[in-house]
Design an enzyme around this catalytic site. Structure first.
Site, PDB file in Angstrom:
ATOM      1  N   LEU A  14      73.557   8.738 -20.289  1.00 14.36           N
ATOM      2  CA  LEU A  14      75.010   8.669 -20.134  1.00 14.36           C
ATOM      3  C   LEU A  14      75.435   9.354 -18.833  1.00 14.36           C
ATOM      4  O   LEU A  14      76.294   8.854 -18.109  1.00 14.36           O
ATOM      5  CB  LEU A  14      75.724   9.304 -21.332  1.00 14.36           C
ATOM      6  CG  LEU A  14      77.251   9.407 -21.206  1.00 14.36           C
ATOM      7  CD1 LEU A  14      77.905   8.024 -21.037  1.00 14.36           C
ATOM      8  CD2 LEU A  14      77.861  10.138 -22.392  1.00 14.36           C
ATOM      9  N   ILE A  39      72.725  25.119 -18.257  1.00  9.69           N
ATOM     10  CA  ILE A  39      73.933  25.473 -19.017  1.00  9.69           C
ATOM     11  C   ILE A  39      73.735  26.691 -19.920  1.00  9.69           C
ATOM     12  O   ILE A  39      74.694  27.312 -20.343  1.00  9.69           O
ATOM     13  CB  ILE A  39      74.488  24.280 -19.851  1.00  9.69           C
ATOM     14  CG1 ILE A  39      73.465  23.784 -20.885  1.00  9.69           C
ATOM     15  CG2 ILE A  39      74.953  23.160 -18.936  1.00  9.69           C
ATOM     16  CD1 ILE A  39      74.055  22.860 -21.934  1.00  9.69           C
ATOM     17  N   ALA A  62      72.624  18.035 -23.234  1.00 10.14           N
ATOM     18  CA  ALA A  62      72.384  18.379 -24.639  1.00 10.14           C
ATOM     19  C   ALA A  62      70.900  18.363 -24.955  1.00 10.14           C
ATOM     20  O   ALA A  62      70.105  17.750 -24.242  1.00 10.14           O
ATOM     21  CB  ALA A  62      73.090  17.381 -25.559  1.00 10.14           C
ATOM     22  N   THR A  64      68.839  16.604 -27.297  1.00 11.94           N
ATOM     23  CA  THR A  64      69.101  15.400 -28.107  1.00 11.94           C
ATOM     24  C   THR A  64      67.888  14.931 -28.920  1.00 11.94           C
ATOM     25  O   THR A  64      67.955  13.901 -29.571  1.00 11.94           O
ATOM     26  CB  THR A  64      69.541  14.226 -27.203  1.00 11.94           C
ATOM     27  OG1 THR A  64      68.533  14.016 -26.216  1.00 11.94           O
ATOM     28  CG2 THR A  64      70.870  14.508 -26.528  1.00 11.94           C
ATOM     29  N   THR A 103      78.436  13.710 -31.401  1.00  9.98           N
ATOM     30  CA  THR A 103      77.559  12.728 -32.063  1.00  9.98           C
ATOM     31  C   THR A 103      78.005  12.360 -33.471  1.00  9.98           C
ATOM     32  O   THR A 103      78.712  13.134 -34.130  1.00  9.98           O
ATOM     33  CB  THR A 103      76.127  13.335 -32.142  1.00  9.98           C
ATOM     34  OG1 THR A 103      75.269  12.516 -32.948  1.00  9.98           O
ATOM     35  CG2 THR A 103      76.146  14.728 -32.777  1.00  9.98           C
ATOM     36  N   ASP A 104      77.548  11.207 -33.935  1.00 10.89           N
ATOM     37  CA  ASP A 104      77.780  10.778 -35.324  1.00 10.89           C
ATOM     38  C   ASP A 104      76.991  11.648 -36.311  1.00 10.89           C
ATOM     39  O   ASP A 104      77.267  11.650 -37.505  1.00 10.89           O
ATOM     40  CB  ASP A 104      77.383   9.305 -35.507  1.00 10.89           C
ATOM     41  CG  ASP A 104      75.938   8.997 -35.110  1.00 10.89           C
ATOM     42  OD1 ASP A 104      75.432   9.637 -34.164  1.00 10.89           O
ATOM     43  OD2 ASP A 104      75.308   8.103 -35.712  1.00 10.89           O
ATOM     44  N   TYR A 127      70.046  19.264 -35.365  1.00 10.79           N
ATOM     45  CA  TYR A 127      70.718  18.630 -34.228  1.00 10.79           C
ATOM     46  C   TYR A 127      72.222  18.492 -34.488  1.00 10.79           C
ATOM     47  O   TYR A 127      73.049  18.931 -33.695  1.00 10.79           O
ATOM     48  CB  TYR A 127      70.089  17.256 -33.934  1.00 10.79           C
ATOM     49  CG  TYR A 127      70.883  16.436 -32.940  1.00 10.79           C
ATOM     50  CD1 TYR A 127      71.009  16.838 -31.614  1.00 10.79           C
ATOM     51  CD2 TYR A 127      71.521  15.251 -33.339  1.00 10.79           C
ATOM     52  CE1 TYR A 127      71.755  16.092 -30.709  1.00 10.79           C
ATOM     53  CE2 TYR A 127      72.259  14.508 -32.431  1.00 10.79           C
ATOM     54  CZ  TYR A 127      72.376  14.926 -31.125  1.00 10.79           C
ATOM     55  OH  TYR A 127      73.122  14.193 -30.230  1.00 10.79           O
ATOM     56  N   LYS A 131      75.311  20.509 -32.589  1.00 13.52           N
ATOM     57  CA  LYS A 131      76.366  19.780 -31.863  1.00 13.52           C
ATOM     58  C   LYS A 131      77.748  20.106 -32.443  1.00 13.52           C
ATOM     59  O   LYS A 131      78.726  20.219 -31.710  1.00 13.52           O
ATOM     60  CB  LYS A 131      76.112  18.267 -31.911  1.00 13.52           C
ATOM     61  CG  LYS A 131      74.920  17.792 -31.091  1.00 13.52           C
ATOM     62  CD  LYS A 131      75.078  18.008 -29.593  1.00 13.52           C
ATOM     63  CE  LYS A 131      76.072  17.053 -28.970  1.00 13.52           C
ATOM     64  NZ  LYS A 131      76.208  17.284 -27.501  1.00 13.52           N
ATOM     65  N   TRP A 152      74.343   5.764 -31.437  1.00 13.95           N
ATOM     66  CA  TRP A 152      73.415   4.669 -31.152  1.00 13.95           C
ATOM     67  C   TRP A 152      73.538   4.188 -29.700  1.00 13.95           C
ATOM     68  O   TRP A 152      73.729   3.008 -29.426  1.00 13.95           O
ATOM     69  CB  TRP A 152      73.660   3.502 -32.122  1.00 13.95           C
ATOM     70  CG  TRP A 152      73.408   3.789 -33.570  1.00 13.95           C
ATOM     71  CD1 TRP A 152      73.454   5.013 -34.188  1.00 13.95           C
ATOM     72  CD2 TRP A 152      73.087   2.849 -34.600  1.00 13.95           C
ATOM     73  NE1 TRP A 152      73.189   4.883 -35.533  1.00 13.95           N
ATOM     74  CE2 TRP A 152      72.963   3.561 -35.823  1.00 13.95           C
ATOM     75  CE3 TRP A 152      72.911   1.464 -34.629  1.00 13.95           C
ATOM     76  CZ2 TRP A 152      72.649   2.953 -37.028  1.00 13.95           C
ATOM     77  CZ3 TRP A 152      72.609   0.850 -35.834  1.00 13.95           C
ATOM     78  CH2 TRP A 152      72.471   1.586 -37.017  1.00 13.95           C
TER      79      TRP A 152
END
Length: 281
Positions: A14, A39, A62, A64, A103-104, A127, A131, A152
């Site tokens: 991303l 970070i 992140a 991930t 995130t979902d 995870y 988040k 996704w």
């Protein structure tokens, strides 16, 4: 005066898309990977952000690796929670807008209905918990924030499900893909465009951003092969057939309530986005 934007995680799938899009739109872009700005190093983050004084900070860095997070929770929380705190504090100090990519996985997936931005969170694994902790730091420490939950994700950069399917499809004639997890595929280019629209506004808050419509991983795989005109037999299987260290939400379908109520552009259907992506790869 062009707006100055600082992007963390600029080497990720991303992050790279955001760097390209914001450059194209005339922003003064500073993209940092871990090599340029760690970070988790608060002093370094503060120095970098206070020196550059960005108008906007897009925080996409992140940890991930969902399964790996289960065996290294300290690392996941260090990056996703405290790393996010460091970015939020420094961004607030220079008066920058902050957009945090979440995130979902903040949901447990037990809902039968799609999740909207006000649905109660209840992450299953490390995870998702780390988040969500990052989201909390953003809410507590920043006054002009966007929290963008996505799901996704795939695109031209980095590793993702679409690329994995295309690779396996060349090697095998038959594949088994999980059919009992449902969600919303998200094309990085569409996600980046909505992020651009959000940060050009002052409509702060939490947003669910994915392509519209939903599917299972099995249906997603079938569509990838159909559009790519690859003859691969895809067989449905269950999550239990492929045990993984981290539990996945069975349903992480999003409702885009905030996009709708704040009058942002609706996001195209996942099948249309996938088709565009595959024709351009």
């Amino acid at each position: 005066m062009s707006q100055r934007v600082l992007i963390t995680g600029a080497n990720g799938q991303l992050g790279k898309e955001l760097v390209e899009l914001f450059n194209e739109k005339g922003f003064e872009v500073y993209g940092f990977g871990r090599d340029k700005m760690d970070i988790t190093n608060q002093a370094q983050v503060q120095e970098m952000i206070s020196t550059l004084k960005p108008n906007i900070v897009l925080h996409s860095a992140a940890h991930t690796q969902v399964d790996l997070a289960e065996s290294e929770p300290d690392q996941a929380f260090l990056i996703n929670a405290y790393g996010t705190r460091n970015v939020a504090v420094a961004a607030e100090a220079v008066g920058a807008k902050l957009l945090y990519v979440s995130t979902d996985y903040v949901f447990d997936g037990t809902n039968n209905e799609p999740y909207n931005e006000f649905s109660p969170t209840s992450p299953l694994g490390v995870y998702g918990k780390s988040k969500l902790a990052g989201e909390q730091f953003v809410r507590d420490l920043h006054s002009k924030f966007f929290i963008v939950r996505t799901s996704w994700v795939y695109g031209k950069h980095g590793a993702n499900f679409v690329k994995t399917m295309l690779k396996l499809g060349k090697e095998r004639k038959e594949l088994s893909v999980v059919a009992d997890q449902r969600g919303c595929p998200t094309y990085t280019l569409d996600l980046a465009n909505v992020i651009l629209e959000l940060v050009n506004s002052e409509k702060y808050g939490v947003y669910h951003i994915s392509n519209s419509g939903s599917c299972s991983w099995y249906e997603f795989a079938k569509e990838i092969f159909k559009v790519s005109e690859m003859k691969v037999q895809v067989n449905p299987c269950t999550t239990a057939d492929f045990p993984r260290p981290a539990a996945r939400p069975a349903n992480s379908v999003f409702e885009h309530m905030s996009i709708k109520l704040n009058n942002f552009s609706s996001i195209r259907h996942w099948k249309e986005a996938l088709s565009t992506f595959l024709k351009n790869t």
